[in-house]
Design a protein around this motif. Structure first.
Motif, short mmCIF file in Angstrom:
data_model
loop_
_atom_site.label_atom_id
_atom_site.label_comp_id
_atom_site.label_asym_id
_atom_site.label_seq_id
_atom_site.Cartn_x
_atom_site.Cartn_y
_atom_site.Cartn_z
N UNK A 221 0.84 -1.20 0.00
CA UNK A 221 0.00 0.00 0.00
C UNK A 221 0.88 1.25 0.00
N UNK A 222 0.56 2.18 -0.90
CA UNK A 222 1.34 3.42 -0.98
C UNK A 222 2.57 3.32 -1.85
N UNK A 223 2.72 2.21 -2.61
CA UNK A 223 3.92 2.04 -3.44
C UNK A 223 3.79 2.70 -4.81
N UNK A 224 2.60 3.22 -5.12
CA UNK A 224 2.44 3.92 -6.41
C UNK A 224 2.00 3.03 -7.54
N UNK A 225 1.21 1.98 -7.25
CA UNK A 225 0.74 1.09 -8.31
C UNK A 225 -0.08 1.85 -9.37
N UNK A 226 -0.90 2.79 -8.89
CA UNK A 226 -1.75 3.54 -9.82
C UNK A 226 -0.89 4.35 -10.79
N UNK A 315 -8.12 -2.99 -10.72
CA UNK A 315 -7.50 -2.43 -9.52
C UNK A 315 -8.11 -3.07 -8.27
N UNK A 316 -7.30 -3.22 -7.23
CA UNK A 316 -7.72 -3.95 -6.02
C UNK A 316 -8.27 -5.32 -6.43
N UNK A 317 -7.48 -6.04 -7.22
CA UNK A 317 -7.96 -7.27 -7.89
C UNK A 317 -8.34 -8.38 -6.91
N UNK A 318 -7.92 -8.27 -5.64
CA UNK A 318 -8.26 -9.29 -4.65
C UNK A 318 -9.68 -9.14 -4.13
N UNK A 319 -10.34 -8.02 -4.43
CA UNK A 319 -11.61 -7.67 -3.78
C UNK A 319 -12.72 -8.67 -4.10
N UNK A 320 -13.42 -9.14 -3.06
CA UNK A 320 -14.51 -10.09 -3.26
C UNK A 320 -15.71 -9.45 -3.93
N UNK A 321 -15.82 -8.10 -3.91
CA UNK A 321 -16.97 -7.46 -4.57
C UNK A 321 -16.88 -7.54 -6.09
N UNK A 322 -15.79 -8.04 -6.64
CA UNK A 322 -15.74 -8.31 -8.08
C UNK A 322 -16.57 -9.55 -8.44
N UNK A 350 -3.85 -5.37 -10.26
CA UNK A 350 -3.10 -4.58 -9.28
C UNK A 350 -3.63 -4.84 -7.88
N UNK A 351 -2.74 -5.14 -6.94
CA UNK A 351 -3.17 -5.43 -5.57
C UNK A 351 -1.99 -5.38 -4.61
#
Length: 724
Positions: A221-226, A315-322, A350-351
């Motif tokens: 988190x905060x590494x600049x993936x975006x 983005x946030x590819x781990x998210x269960x809401x996908x 990205x995650x």
């Protein structure tokens, strides 16, 4: 191929493809969007290759009905039609239900450059009824069709029309096909670190290669993936092709739009449920024509008919809401990879906390991996400590441990911001009568009614049923005997206010941030430092960047570990790691305090010690041992009906007919944990199969041979995420 005959997949999930006659002078090639008669109605549909999809009924040429029209729109590309077929086959869904997501704006099919919408004028009518007042308050600055405003305001269309007559709402003509401004890939290039530059270069090369290339962009988190994947978007823009960015939550759209606009000079094209009909129409047509160069949206944006797609980012590819839980029960992350395969383009996942399934694909060599192990600009990862609630409990009637309260005070004294995370909306998850023990349960679902004190109501979070909190217990008639059990975010907010009366607080949940505009307002207040302490659910765990936020308190780290879900530990780890990642993102160090009754639990130990690899290795081993995904297959079969006897009998019939297949076991039927949902009784079976088995073919043949009453619904959830 017979050019006088067309096989058409209509937007009716109850039907398969039907054959039609192509009138003289009309051309209807595969992919063409057409209007066809069905009984007395006319429905939109898409022409399909006869060899790829069997017709529901073989009819002679002389009995065919004529197609009504071919829309003046680009045909659906071959790659999108293959994706629709694959999704329908893999998730055992009607192809027409998948096609409906591609043709997701009915108004976009027809021409017409303008539409009449309505908006509030600011004038208050002389006769201001409660419904009129509610309508004007909720509509605010928004505009839309009469029915859209009625939905926003939760009133009838008659109330909106009445407000129009008295001048409180006015019509406004909207141009619906205005072109979107083009993003500029060279507007404001970022100053990237060497690590970021290397990753960005690899992604840009993948875009220009124009081949299928799934990549896991794994960065803390905060590494600049975006910023890194923005450079891949810039490469696609320079190459004249479109990009799709999928986000898991509508509330994340606004912060993303802001960052995108700063980098590329204009906002991307948004696609989500909060759009007005005119906005959906404009976006859909721009996507189909290729004019919309970058689209950011919720999972449904995945099926839109992009003319020249060159890149997909999840983005946030781990998210269960996908994972879609109703209708077509697809997983957007996995379908995105398949769209990349059919379109021959790179897919970036990205995650900061990739799913075990994604990690496994990397280990198998199917996905490439790019790592960003450090935060950008010298910012440090926060210190994480566990607070043992057994050894140091909060005072009676309170939920925040003394050390967390002390840390909140210190943070406020420094003029910094804090975040308290509890994944539970409302004031209390259960209300009961202290006199007779009566518990308030939803009349439509097997679920407790959640008290929402801010809106003065009890609400079911499954079906939406609402009731006002009664003064007296409905069972024993005792007055003032109702008691709230357990904390929700509103109760924590009350405790914070009692402890720190001067603190400016904000509650962030899907109840308070229901639209991108509300999310933008929250971000603005945080950046202006108008908020001292945020109390939020998982909605605030990802995507937000607040440099002055230095303390995160996790109120109940044990909450997500109950329930027997195979992904419970992984999901808890991801959520807490993500919310911890909100702390210390600027030049001030961050601190995270995790309240738990079991500091030795593997999830808590991994978070505190930083042994992420050890945690994932242990979780992966236990999945392998159990033959659980990604090493085995699950499929849920959900039977529901308003009639309990019908539900039980159908479930038993399906269970009795289960085939004996080597490498497959069927468990159940049993009542679903949510045994009633929205007034329908529910039973479940669980299919567990080895990885190599074509479990879809087995289930298709098994259920295809059975019949059940008309009032019974049987749904299949392939690769389930929810076991409720």
């Amino acid at each position: 191929m017979n050019r006088n005959r067309a096989r058409v997949l209509l937007l009716n999930p109850a039907l398969g493809p039907l054959d039609y006659r192509v009138p003289q002078g009309m051309t209807a090639e595969p992919g063409a969007i057409v209007l066809a008669p069905l009984g007395p109605r006319q429905l939109a549909g898409v022409v399909w290759e006869p060899e790829r999809m069997a017709s529901d009924a073989e009819v002679g040429d002389n009995r065919l009905r004529n197609l009504v029209a071919v829309y003046d729109l680009p045909p659906l590309k071959d790659s999108l039609r293959r994706l629709i077929e694959w999704t329908a086959d893999y998730y055992l869904a009607p192809p027409a239900a998948v096609l409906r997501m591609a043709l997701a704006s009915a108004s976009a099919l027809d021409g017409g450059p303008t539409i009449v919408e309505y908006r509030a004028t600011g004038h208050l009518p002389d006769r201001l009824t409660p419904q009129r007042a509610q309508a004007l308050e909720r509509i605010g600055e928004r505009q839309g069709l009469v029915r859209e405003l009625a939905t926003i305001a939760d009133v009838s269309e008659g109330v909106i029309r009445g407000l129009c007559k008295v001048g409180a709402i006015e019509p406004v003509t909207v141009a619906v096909d205005d072109p979107y401004p083009e993003p500029d890939p060279d507007h404001d290039p970022p100053d990237l670190s060497a690590e970021q530059q290397a990753a960005a270069g690899a992604l840009a090369d993948a875009v220009l290669a124009r081949t299928f290339h799934p990549v896991l962009l794994d960065g803390v988190t905060g590494s600049g993936k975006t910023e890194v994947y923005f450079e891949a978007i810039a490469a696609a823009l320079r190459d004249g092709r479109q990009t799709l960015v999928l986000l898991p939550e509508i509330a994340l759209t606004e912060p993303f739009l802001k960052r995108f606009t700063a980098r590329f000079g204009v906002a991307p094209v948004a696609w989500h449920s909060d759009l007005r009909q005119s906005q959906r129409r404009r976006a859909w047509r721009a996507i189909a024509s290729g004019e919309a160069k970058v689209v950011v949206g919720a999972r449904s944006a995945l099926f839109l008919p992009y003319r020249e797609l060159g890149l997909i980012v999840v983005d946030e590819a781990h998210e269960s809401s996908f994972k879609q839980e109703e209708g077509v029960m697809y997983h957007a992350r996995d379908v995105a990879v398949m769209r990349g395969h059919f379109e021959q383009l790179p897919v970036i996942l990205a995650s900061a906390t990739p799913a075990i399934e994604t990690r496994h694909q990397v280990e198998q060599g199917r996905y490439a991996e790019l790592k960003l192990p450090a935060r950008f600009g010298g910012a440090q990862m926060p210190d994480i400590a566990a607070l043992d609630l057994v050894a140091d409990p909060p005072p009676r009637g309170r939920w925040l441990a003394p050390k967390l309260v002390e840390a909140l005070g210190e943070t406020m004294a420094r003029g910094e911001q804090a975040l308290l995370f509890l994944n539970r909306r409302g004031y209390a998850p259960l209300t009961l009568c202290r006199h007779c023990g009566h518990r308030f349960q939803c009349p439509n679902c097997t679920a407790w009614m959640v008290e929402h004190r801010l809106t003065q109501r009890l609400q079911c979070h499954h079906c939406g049923h609402i009731m006002p909190p009664p003064r007296a217990c409905p069972e024993c008639k005792e007055e003032d005997a109702l008691v709230a059990c357990g904390p929700g975010v509103e109760r924590i907010a009350d405790e914070v206010t009692a402890l720190f009366p001067e603190a400016r607080t904000a509650i962030v949940t899907s109840d308070t941030l229901w639209s991108p505009a509300r999310a933008a307002e929250f971000v603005g207040r945080m950046e202006a430092r108008d908020i001292d302490i945020v109390i939020g659910t998982q909605l605030v765990t990802k995507g937000y960047h607040f440099p002055n936020l230095t303390l995160v308190g996790v109120v109940d780290a044990d909450l997500g570990l109950s329930g027997g879900d195979l992904r419970a530990a992984e999901r808890s780890f991801q959520q807490i790691a993500q919310v911890a990642g909100r702390a210390g993102r600027g030049d001030k160090p961050g601190r995270v305090l995790v309240q738990t009754h079991d500091p030795s639990a593997p999830v808590i130990h991994a978070l505190v010690s930083g042994d992420v690899d050890g945690f994932y290795a242990a979780e992966t081993d236990s999945r392998r041992e159990a033959g659980a995904p990604p090493f085995g297959r699950f499929a849920g079969i959900i039977i529901s009906s308003e009639n309990l006897a019908e539900t039980v009998e159908t479930a038993r019939m399906i269970g009795r007919a289960a085939p004996q297949v080597e490498g497959m076991m069927v468990f159940g039927p049993a009542p679903a944990p949510l045994a009633m949902l929205r007034g329908r009784h529910r039973q479940r079976l669980l299919v567990h199969a080895r990885r190599a088995l074509d479990v879809q073919a087995v289930i298709r043949e098994w259920l295809g041979a059975l019949e059940w009453p008309r009032g019974v619904r049987v749904a299949v959830d392939v690769d389930p995420y929810s076991f409720l």
